[in-house]
Design an enzyme around this catalytic site. Structure first.
Site, PDB file in Angstrom:
ATOM      1  CE  LYS A 180      65.070 -63.117  77.726  1.00  0.00           C
ATOM      2  NZ  LYS A 180      65.479 -61.993  78.534  1.00  0.00           N
ATOM      3  CD  GLU A 192      72.866 -58.531  83.194  1.00  0.00           C
ATOM      4  OE1 GLU A 192      72.479 -57.541  82.566  1.00  0.00           O
ATOM      5  OE2 GLU A 192      72.101 -59.413  83.601  1.00  0.00           O
ATOM      6  CG  HIS A 227      70.042 -59.171  73.110  1.00  0.00           C
ATOM      7  ND1 HIS A 227      69.345 -59.613  74.197  1.00  0.00           N
ATOM      8  CD2 HIS A 227      71.176 -58.629  73.609  1.00  0.00           C
ATOM      9  CE1 HIS A 227      70.019 -59.348  75.301  1.00  0.00           C
ATOM     10  NE2 HIS A 227      71.147 -58.749  74.965  1.00  0.00           N
ATOM     11  CE  LYS A 239      69.004 -58.962  85.709  1.00  0.00           C
ATOM     12  NZ  LYS A 239      69.557 -58.535  84.444  1.00  0.00           N
ATOM     13  CG  ASP A 285      66.047 -62.056  82.488  1.00  0.00           C
ATOM     14  OD1 ASP A 285      65.303 -61.609  81.594  1.00  0.00           O
ATOM     15  OD2 ASP A 285      67.042 -61.430  82.922  1.00  0.00           O
ATOM     16  NE  ARG A 295      51.238 -50.350  81.148  1.00  0.00           N
ATOM     17  CZ  ARG A 295      51.518 -51.391  81.911  1.00  0.00           C
ATOM     18  NH1 ARG A 295      50.649 -51.826  82.769  1.00  0.00           N
ATOM     19  NH2 ARG A 295      52.681 -52.004  81.820  1.00  0.00           N
ATOM     20  CG  HIS A 345      70.377 -64.108  76.626  1.00  0.00           C
ATOM     21  ND1 HIS A 345      69.664 -63.938  75.475  1.00  0.00           N
ATOM     22  CD2 HIS A 345      70.000 -63.100  77.442  1.00  0.00           C
ATOM     23  CE1 HIS A 345      68.874 -62.876  75.604  1.00  0.00           C
ATOM     24  NE2 HIS A 345      69.067 -62.353  76.785  1.00  0.00           N
ATOM     25  CG  ASP A 395      45.467 -51.375  79.330  1.00  0.00           C
ATOM     26  OD1 ASP A 395      46.337 -52.216  79.000  1.00  0.00           O
ATOM     27  OD2 ASP A 395      44.707 -51.520  80.308  1.00  0.00           O
ATOM     28  CE  LYS A 439      75.292 -59.831  74.166  1.00  0.00           C
ATOM     29  NZ  LYS A 439      75.313 -58.381  74.397  1.00  0.00           N
TER      30      LYS A 439
HETATM   31  C1  BG6 Z   1      68.066 -59.407  78.659  1.00  0.00           C
HETATM   32  C2  BG6 Z   1      67.644 -59.709  80.061  1.00  0.00           C
HETATM   33  O1  BG6 Z   1      67.552 -60.365  77.777  1.00  0.00           O
HETATM   34  O2  BG6 Z   1      69.483 -59.417  78.578  1.00  0.00           O
HETATM   35  C3  BG6 Z   1      68.241 -58.700  81.021  1.00  0.00           C
HETATM   36  O3  BG6 Z   1      66.221 -59.657  80.149  1.00  0.00           O
HETATM   37  C4  BG6 Z   1      69.731 -58.624  80.861  1.00  0.00           C
HETATM   38  O4  BG6 Z   1      67.912 -59.038  82.365  1.00  0.00           O
HETATM   39  C5  BG6 Z   1      70.112 -58.436  79.389  1.00  0.00           C
HETATM   40  O5  BG6 Z   1      70.211 -57.531  81.615  1.00  0.00           O
HETATM   41  C6  BG6 Z   1      71.611 -58.582  79.188  1.00  0.00           C
HETATM   42  O6  BG6 Z   1      71.932 -58.244  77.880  1.00  0.00           O
HETATM   43  P1  BG6 Z   1      73.385 -57.709  77.512  1.00  0.00           P
HETATM   44  O7  BG6 Z   1      73.384 -57.585  76.033  1.00  0.00           O
HETATM   45  O8  BG6 Z   1      73.522 -56.386  78.209  1.00  0.00           O
HETATM   46  O9  BG6 Z   1      74.336 -58.738  78.032  1.00  0.00           O
END
Ligand code: BG6
Length: 495
Positions: A154, A222, A184, A346, A241, A51, A246, A93, A188
């Site tokens: 996701k 985190e 993702h 977090k 999230d 954007r 994950h 947009d 890992k």
């Molecule tokens: C993301 C989340 O999918 O994964 C984030 O949306 C999170 O909120 C992140 O911080 C964590 O990924 P990693 O690889 O840093 O553990």
């Protein structure tokens, strides 16, 4: 996992949300690393859509800053130049249909290699997926079917129903083989290594069941807050999230049966079986199975940080959770009665993710000078980050005259000194470029994971008056310990 189905190299890699958080911290640095490794096909152009208004030069400056922030002085100038030459930036947009004919025009030329496949990477909020998919169809990107690839980040949907709708909408325009649902965590190394650890070592597998295991803990902590993502995060929360995707993926890899082969579908079939065996949580016992909390102001790495309610863009009095802990049971022969405790948050004490598996106490109390309650149980722990290693905690004799015991740790790092860690997105983006879907999620995995967490989400959406808090920099709210089945179970913060 194996790979036997590769597709044609793409001519264009289109990033929707190129100036957003994910692109900045993960996608662009990972693409740069692939460039450095010589893995991006010659002639592949990258179209960055965002954007923000940028001239071409403005975008290149932004890109250079992104790389510098990530790699500092390690950025290789020649690689960075070659990488920069691939880019075209388009401001627009994505919600306006007028944007799409211009995009179509921009990607209509085949690359110098003759390739004409386009990858669309939706690095955007889940609320915009449908709009983009429909607009891509309107300008004809779904024809001929089977040609282009679409990568969906996701969370896939916000609950079971919306996930099913999104899937139907994707399938209206794209075939399954074109759809890459990304998580993702599957890129890992520790996650992939878990398969090797479990199924390539005969000494582990016999222990991996309810006869020997007391409980399993999965922690993804985190120290970061929500940064500039309030718009997305406040509607999502830690459950959607992180946990639904994950952590649930980690759980399935820990709990699955040996697959018949390492073909993508054989592995996914086993993961889905785990999800289908998870005991449904009735609405009446949501509070016994799940706990949520929100960070208050506190200290991270010696610096004061604000609480969630004071983050820019967060709605006043929101009860969105930034910490979630949950207990699940898997009702099958291997796991019946073994609790799986999952937690993520977090602004916790540090950034650390691990799987910790506690074994049962030995049945006989043999060691006179070591009262049973002082004998530590055996643990198998796997750290995913910051480093990746596997560790076993065992009892050994305390040296000296008495017959006491103490704990010894056998530590096996995965990586030798000269083996660099890899960003999980690198492996996954390369797979998308090469058309390999092995490490991507099948819809039934998404669907069953939503089935597991949906009762919790639905209950919380009705309980909007109160949420526990924890100081930023702590390990979350102590009240989450109420999930444990026995008094001698507690969270493992350090491994
Ligand atoms: C993301 C989340 O999918 O994964 C984030 O949306 C999170 O909120 C992140 O911080 C964590 O990924 P990693 O690889 O840093 O553990």
């Amino acid at each position: 996992m194996s790979n036997n189905e590769k597709g044609a190299n793409p001519a264009h890699f289109v990033i929707f949300g190129a100036t957003g958080n994910l692109a900045t911290i993960k996608l662009l640095p990972s693409l740069y690393n692939l460039e450095a490794a010589g893995r991006i096909p010659a002639g592949m152009r990258i179209l960055a859509l965002g954007r923000q208004e940028h001239t071409h030069e403005g975008w290149l400056e932004h890109l250079s800053k992104v790389l510098h922030d990530k790699f500092g002085d390690k950025v290789n100038r020649d690689v960075a130049n070659t990488f920069a030459e691939r880019f075209t930036y388009m401001a627009g947009d994505l919600r306006t249909p007028e944007f799409y004919p211009i995009l179509k025009e921009a990607v209509s030329k085949p690359s110098s290699s003759g390739a004409d496949t386009v990858v669309f990477y939706l690095s955007i909020g889940p609320g915009d997926f449908n709009t983009v998919i429909n607009n891509l169809d309107e300008v004809g990107f779904s024809q001929p079917r089977g040609k282009h690839r679409i990568v969906v980040e996701k969370p896939f949907g916000t609950d079971l129903e919306t996930a099913q709708q999104l899937n139907r909408s994707l399938h209206k325009h794209f075939d399954e083989q074109q759809i890459y649902r990304i998580d993702h965590y599957l890129g890992k190394e520790t996650v992939q290594n878990l398969l090797v650890f479990r199924f390539a070592n005969t000494m582990i597998e016999p222990l991996w069941n309810r006869n020997y295991i007391n409980h399993v803990q999965i922690t993804v902590a985190e120290d970061l807050g929500i940064g500039t993502r309030a718009d997305y995060y406040d509607k999502s929360g830690a459950m959607r999230d992180m946990l639904q995707n994950h952590l649930m993926q980690l759980l399935t890899v820990v709990a699955m049966e040996p697959p018949s082969s390492l073909e993508a579908d054989a592995v996914r079939d086993e993961k889905v079986k785990v999800l289908k065996s998870m005991r449904p949580i009735p609405k009446s016992s949501v509070n016994a199975h799940a706990f949520r909390a929100q960070y208050a102001a506190g200290t991270i790495k010696g610096q004061p940080v604000v609480g969630y309610q004071d983050e820019v863009g967060v709605e006043k009095n929101t009860v969105t959770e930034t910490f979630v802990a949950a207990k699940f049971y898997i009702d099958n022969w291997r796991w019946r009665g073994v609790p799986f405790y999952l937690r993520t948050g977090k602004r916790l004490a540090k950034t650390q993710s691990h799987i910790a598996i506690r074994l049962r106490h030995p049945p006989q109390h043999l060691f006179q000078n070591t009262p049973l309650d002082q004998i530590e149980p055996n643990w198998i722990t796997l750290e995913l980050q910051p480093s990746d290693f596997m560790q076993m905690e065992l009892q050994v004799k305390t040296p000296g005259l008495g017959m006491g015991t103490r704990q010894a740790k056998l530590n096996a790092p995965y990586r030798l000194g000269n083996e660099a860690p890899m960003e999980s997105y690198e492996a996954l983006i390369l797979d998308v470029i090469q058309g390999d879907k092995t490490l991507f999620i099948r819809f039934d995995e998404v669907e069953w994971a939503w089935r597991v967490v949906d009762p919790i989400i639905k209950t919380w959406s009705q309980e909007r008056e109160f949420i526990h808090t924890y100081p930023a920099g702590s390990w979350g709210a102590d009240e989450s310990s109420r999930l444990f089945d026995c008094e001698d179970q507690e969270w493992r913060n350090e491994i």
